[in-house]
Design a protein around this motif. Structure first.
Motif, mmCIF file in Angstrom:
data_model
loop_
_atom_site.group_PDB
_atom_site.id
_atom_site.type_symbol
_atom_site.label_atom_id
_atom_site.label_comp_id
_atom_site.label_asym_id
_atom_site.label_seq_id
_atom_site.Cartn_x
_atom_site.Cartn_y
_atom_site.Cartn_z
ATOM 1 N N TRP A 1 -16.825 35.782 -25.325
ATOM 2 C CA TRP A 1 -18.147 35.959 -24.733
ATOM 3 C C TRP A 1 -18.389 37.440 -24.420
ATOM 4 C CZ3 TRP A 1 -21.739 32.029 -23.317
ATOM 5 C CH2 TRP A 1 -22.805 32.464 -22.547
ATOM 6 N N ILE A 2 -17.381 38.102 -23.849
ATOM 7 C CA ILE A 2 -17.526 39.518 -23.505
ATOM 8 C C ILE A 2 -17.652 40.374 -24.757
ATOM 9 C CG2 ILE A 2 -16.310 41.481 -22.488
ATOM 10 C CD1 ILE A 2 -15.149 39.520 -20.423
ATOM 11 N N MET A 3 -16.873 40.075 -25.781
ATOM 12 C CA MET A 3 -16.930 40.871 -27.004
ATOM 13 C C MET A 3 -18.272 40.711 -27.705
ATOM 14 S SD MET A 3 -14.170 42.605 -27.243
ATOM 15 C CE MET A 3 -14.310 43.160 -28.941
ATOM 16 N N ARG A 4 -18.772 39.490 -27.796
ATOM 17 C CA ARG A 4 -20.041 39.263 -28.509
ATOM 18 C C ARG A 4 -21.249 39.699 -27.693
ATOM 19 N NH1 ARG A 4 -19.587 36.698 -33.178
ATOM 20 N NH2 ARG A 4 -17.780 35.355 -33.593
ATOM 21 N N GLY A 5 -21.132 39.694 -26.365
ATOM 22 C CA GLY A 5 -22.268 40.059 -25.528
ATOM 23 C C GLY A 5 -22.214 41.491 -25.041
ATOM 24 N N PRO A 6 -21.535 41.747 -23.911
ATOM 25 C CA PRO A 6 -21.563 43.088 -23.324
ATOM 26 C C PRO A 6 -21.024 44.190 -24.233
ATOM 27 C CG PRO A 6 -20.699 41.487 -21.761
ATOM 28 C CD PRO A 6 -20.822 40.778 -23.060
ATOM 29 N N VAL A 7 -19.897 43.944 -24.891
ATOM 30 C CA VAL A 7 -19.315 45.009 -25.715
ATOM 31 C C VAL A 7 -20.235 45.371 -26.885
ATOM 32 C CG1 VAL A 7 -17.378 45.604 -27.213
ATOM 33 C CG2 VAL A 7 -16.957 44.440 -25.051
ATOM 34 N N THR A 8 -20.741 44.350 -27.576
ATOM 35 C CA THR A 8 -21.632 44.615 -28.709
ATOM 36 C C THR A 8 -22.922 45.292 -28.262
ATOM 37 O OG1 THR A 8 -20.737 42.724 -29.923
ATOM 38 C CG2 THR A 8 -22.888 43.537 -30.599
ATOM 39 N N ALA A 9 -23.559 44.768 -27.202
ATOM 40 C CA ALA A 9 -24.812 45.349 -26.736
ATOM 41 C C ALA A 9 -24.608 46.761 -26.186
ATOM 42 C CB ALA A 9 -25.429 44.448 -25.673
ATOM 43 N N SER A 10 -23.520 46.961 -25.440
ATOM 44 C CA SER A 10 -23.269 48.296 -24.875
ATOM 45 C C SER A 10 -22.964 49.311 -25.962
ATOM 46 C CB SER A 10 -22.110 48.219 -23.873
ATOM 47 O OG SER A 10 -22.412 47.337 -22.813
ATOM 48 N N ALA A 11 -22.211 48.908 -26.978
ATOM 49 C CA ALA A 11 -21.916 49.827 -28.079
ATOM 50 C C ALA A 11 -23.189 50.223 -28.819
ATOM 51 C CB ALA A 11 -20.919 49.185 -29.039
ATOM 52 N N ALA A 12 -24.057 49.228 -29.077
ATOM 53 C CA ALA A 12 -25.322 49.529 -29.758
ATOM 54 C C ALA A 12 -26.193 50.448 -28.910
ATOM 55 C CB ALA A 12 -26.064 48.231 -30.074
ATOM 56 N N LEU A 13 -26.255 50.187 -27.601
ATOM 57 C CA LEU A 13 -27.063 51.016 -26.711
ATOM 58 C C LEU A 13 -26.515 52.435 -26.628
ATOM 59 C CD1 LEU A 13 -29.378 51.208 -24.660
ATOM 60 C CD2 LEU A 13 -27.769 50.468 -22.906
ATOM 61 N N ALA A 14 -25.193 52.567 -26.522
ATOM 62 C CA ALA A 14 -24.589 53.897 -26.420
ATOM 63 C C ALA A 14 -24.849 54.723 -27.680
ATOM 64 C CB ALA A 14 -23.086 53.763 -26.166
ATOM 65 N N LEU A 15 -24.643 54.128 -28.847
ATOM 66 C CA LEU A 15 -24.877 54.870 -30.088
ATOM 67 C C LEU A 15 -26.357 55.194 -30.272
ATOM 68 C CD1 LEU A 15 -22.424 53.034 -32.515
ATOM 69 C CD2 LEU A 15 -22.175 55.297 -31.488
ATOM 70 N N MET A 16 -27.239 54.287 -29.882
ATOM 71 C CA MET A 16 -28.680 54.584 -29.957
ATOM 72 C C MET A 16 -29.040 55.767 -29.063
ATOM 73 S SD MET A 16 -30.373 50.778 -29.861
ATOM 74 C CE MET A 16 -31.917 51.484 -29.299
ATOM 75 N N THR A 17 -28.472 55.798 -27.865
ATOM 76 C CA THR A 17 -28.760 56.898 -26.951
ATOM 77 C C THR A 17 -28.261 58.222 -27.506
ATOM 78 O OG1 THR A 17 -28.580 55.372 -25.073
ATOM 79 C CG2 THR A 17 -28.451 57.726 -24.596
ATOM 80 N N VAL A 18 -27.053 58.212 -28.067
ATOM 81 C CA VAL A 18 -26.500 59.441 -28.649
ATOM 82 C C VAL A 18 -27.356 59.929 -29.815
ATOM 83 C CG1 VAL A 18 -24.527 60.393 -29.897
ATOM 84 C CG2 VAL A 18 -24.148 58.957 -27.887
ATOM 85 N N VAL A 19 -27.768 59.006 -30.683
ATOM 86 C CA VAL A 19 -28.605 59.383 -31.826
ATOM 87 C C VAL A 19 -29.955 59.917 -31.360
ATOM 88 C CG1 VAL A 19 -29.819 58.481 -33.847
ATOM 89 C CG2 VAL A 19 -27.451 57.825 -33.428
ATOM 90 N N ARG A 20 -30.549 59.261 -30.360
ATOM 91 C CA ARG A 20 -31.862 59.705 -29.864
ATOM 92 C C ARG A 20 -31.767 61.065 -29.202
ATOM 93 N NH1 ARG A 20 -34.408 59.058 -25.044
ATOM 94 N NH2 ARG A 20 -32.736 57.693 -24.278
ATOM 95 N N ARG A 21 -30.745 61.275 -28.359
ATOM 96 C CA ARG A 21 -30.576 62.574 -27.715
ATOM 97 C C ARG A 21 -30.249 63.655 -28.737
ATOM 98 N NH1 ARG A 21 -29.969 62.082 -22.090
ATOM 99 N NH2 ARG A 21 -31.385 60.378 -21.522
ATOM 100 N N GLY A 22 -29.478 63.302 -29.748
ATOM 101 C CA GLY A 22 -29.208 64.276 -30.804
ATOM 102 C C GLY A 22 -30.469 64.677 -31.546
ATOM 103 N N GLY A 23 -31.370 63.705 -31.787
ATOM 104 C CA GLY A 23 -32.642 64.023 -32.420
ATOM 105 C C GLY A 23 -33.497 64.923 -31.560
ATOM 106 N N GLU A 24 -33.477 64.695 -30.250
ATOM 107 C CA GLU A 24 -34.250 65.559 -29.352
ATOM 108 C C GLU A 24 -33.721 66.980 -29.369
ATOM 109 O OE1 GLU A 24 -34.034 63.648 -25.609
ATOM 110 O OE2 GLU A 24 -35.462 62.048 -26.119
ATOM 111 N N LEU A 25 -32.399 67.162 -29.417
ATOM 112 C CA LEU A 25 -31.835 68.511 -29.488
ATOM 113 C C LEU A 25 -32.216 69.221 -30.779
ATOM 114 C CD1 LEU A 25 -28.244 67.907 -28.031
ATOM 115 C CD2 LEU A 25 -30.175 69.043 -26.919
ATOM 116 N N LEU A 26 -32.387 68.448 -31.858
ATOM 117 C CA LEU A 26 -32.765 69.035 -33.146
ATOM 118 C C LEU A 26 -34.269 69.151 -33.308
ATOM 119 C CD1 LEU A 26 -30.224 67.159 -35.477
ATOM 120 C CD2 LEU A 26 -30.072 69.511 -34.630
ATOM 121 N N GLY A 27 -35.028 68.820 -32.258
ATOM 122 C CA GLY A 27 -36.473 68.946 -32.327
ATOM 123 C C GLY A 27 -37.185 67.760 -32.924
#
Length: 498
Positions: free
Chosen positions: A261-287
């Protein structure tokens, strides 16, 4: 860049803290759903669900606060956040009372009244919050983050918060000392360690408005990030300890179900959210304010995580949860995966009969099973009117001692279906008869070629294997039906002893 490294470092800490905050909200909500789904009947689990709901409110409101929301929305989120903080002390005392009851120290009415009184006091603080007495107006440019101004009632609530948590901690210690078994003490220790998570998680918000937090922002955000990392781990530890209360499943089933349950729910959702945040912030730094890689990253992360979990789950179950019973449990898993239900057997035999009819261009075919010297058709394909079902048992009179020889019965070629010969059988011993496979001829003059006969017997062997599995599995089902009441009784006694 070098001159501005302190600001960059602080922004990095705040971003990491936002990711952890959102991850805690996701984890708490997922575990809240787990408690609602599996062991809500237990009092300990119900009180723990209230704590998780408070954590969800606190960290969800925190994760939604950023520079893009309006001042009015920010004020609403801050007040919603305090809704969860206010009810945390009462939920903690409720949980500690439930643990004392589980440990053999039932309430004579005083603790129950105390818990209700604490909930009533919390409701009073909610009223003060709604009318603006508990917290004042918002300070949008406050340091280290926007906050609601403190009032005299805020100090009263802080004293109430600390007092209630100390009281709950004393009850936790009493429940731990009352535990007589090693497993009970171990789980209580896990629960006590995990119970510090919500208290730690809400502590930084109690510091908003003090000069200490404003003057030492690096220290504050570093401490908040470390605390959030601990909160995420400790909430899971607490959920693990509570998952055993009031359920009748074996320990390995509880551990495996919670882990998955933890692997399919929190771990998967948190990993997706973390990578999305990194990609979005990286895009902001690149303009680039919005990057097409954001949704792609989310979808790819979810799919890869689910794919990995699906293939890794059998491996971690064997190595982490099966223990010394690995061989027996793997056997049970194999039986579950390969078991033929009545529908599975019918579908398989229908496929065999379809292949038989196509091969011989037959208008009808059947497979009949032998039970207590009586034949009855399991599957009939094609024109059913060609089969005399009432006189089918008379076809047994034509079965001779040759296991690989068909015979004519009316307009049907009939092939006897025998069990597979075991190594311990005598050479002249005939394997038991399982049933018959019948194939209708197109006309009385139709004959089979050798290739057709060989193919027909190959299909008959497949039907015989299916019938043999059917007999064996019927014995398994009868044994399980006889065993189920005793197993349910043992599991209920096991649940009552937890």
């Amino acid at each position: 860049m070098i001159n501005g490294w302190p600001e960059t470092f602080l922004a990095g800490i705040q971003t990491l803290n936002q990711i952890l905050t959102a991850g805690i909200a996701i984890t708490a909500f997922s575990l809240f759903l787990y408690a609602l789904s599996f062991n809500l009947r237990d009092r300990v689990a119900r009180s723990f669900a209230i704590i998780l709901l408070c954590v969800v409110v606190v960290f969800t409101a925190e994760s939604l606060q950023d520079s893009t929301v309006s001042i009015r929305t920010l004020d609403l989120l801050l007040r919603a956040q305090w809704f969860g903080i206010i009810f945390l002390p009462a939920a903690y005392l409720h949980l500690s009372d439930a643990l004392l009851v589980t440990a053999g120290r039932p309430s004579r009415g005083r603790r129950r009244l105390a818990v209700r009184a604490i909930y009533a006091v919390s409701a009073g603080f909610i009223i003060l919050l709604a009318f603006g007495y508990l917290l004042g107006p918002i300070v949008p440019d406050g340091k280290p983050a926007p906050y609601l101004q403190r009032t005299g009632w805020t100090e009263v609530f802080t004293a109430f918060y600390i007092s209630a948590l100390v009281w709950a901690g004393i009850n936790f210690a009493r429940a731990y000392n009352l535990m007589l078994t090693r497993s009970g003490r171990r789980r209580m220790l896990y629960l006590m360690a995990g119970a510090t998570a919500p208290a730690l998680g809400s502590y930084p918000y109690l510091l908003f408005g003090y000069s200490l937090a404003a003057q030492h922002q690096y220290l504050f955000w570093s401490a908040a990030t470390i605390i959030n990392a601990l909160v995420g781990a400790l909430v899971i530890v607490m959920a693990y300890a509570v998952a055993f209360f009031g359920v009748s499943w074996p320990d390995r089933v509880i551990k495996s179900r919670l882990f998955k349950w933890i692997m399919r729910g929190p771990v998967t959702a948190s990993a997706a959210l973390a990578l999305m945040t990194v990609v979005r912030r990286g895009g902001e730094l690149l303009g680039v304010p919005y990057s097409a890689f954001v949704p792609f990253t989310m979808v790819a992360t979810v799919l890869l995580m689910e794919h990995t979990i699906t293939f890794a789950a059998p491996v971690w179950e064997r190595w982490l949860f099966f223990g010394r019973d690995r061989n027996e449990l793997e056997l049970l898993q194999n039986i579950e995966e390969r078991l033929l239900t009545q529908s599975d057997l019918q579908q398989f035999l229908e496929a065999v009969l379809a292949a038989v009819r196509d091969h011989l261009q037959s208008p009808a075919a059947f497979v009949a099973a032998l039970d207590d010297e009586t034949l009855f058709p399991i599957v009939v394909g094609g024109n059913r009117s060609l089969l005399d079902q009432e006189g089918l048992t008379k076809a047994l009179d034509h079965v001779n001692g040759d296991t690989r020889r068909e015979f004519l019965w009316g307009n049907f070629w009939v092939l006897p279906l025998h069990r597979q010969r075991r190594p311990d059988m005598d050479r002249d011993e005939l394997p038991p008869l399982l049933g018959l496979l019948g194939v209708a001829r197109r006309d009385e003059n139709q004959r089979m070629e050798n290739d057709q006969r060989n193919a027909l017997w190959l299909l008959a062997d497949r039907a015989a294997v299916a019938l043999e599995d059917r007999q064996l599995q019927q014995r398994v089902f009868r044994s399980l039906a006889d065993l189920q009441p005793q197993v349910e009784l043992i599991q209920r006694m096991r649940a009552a002893g937890r």
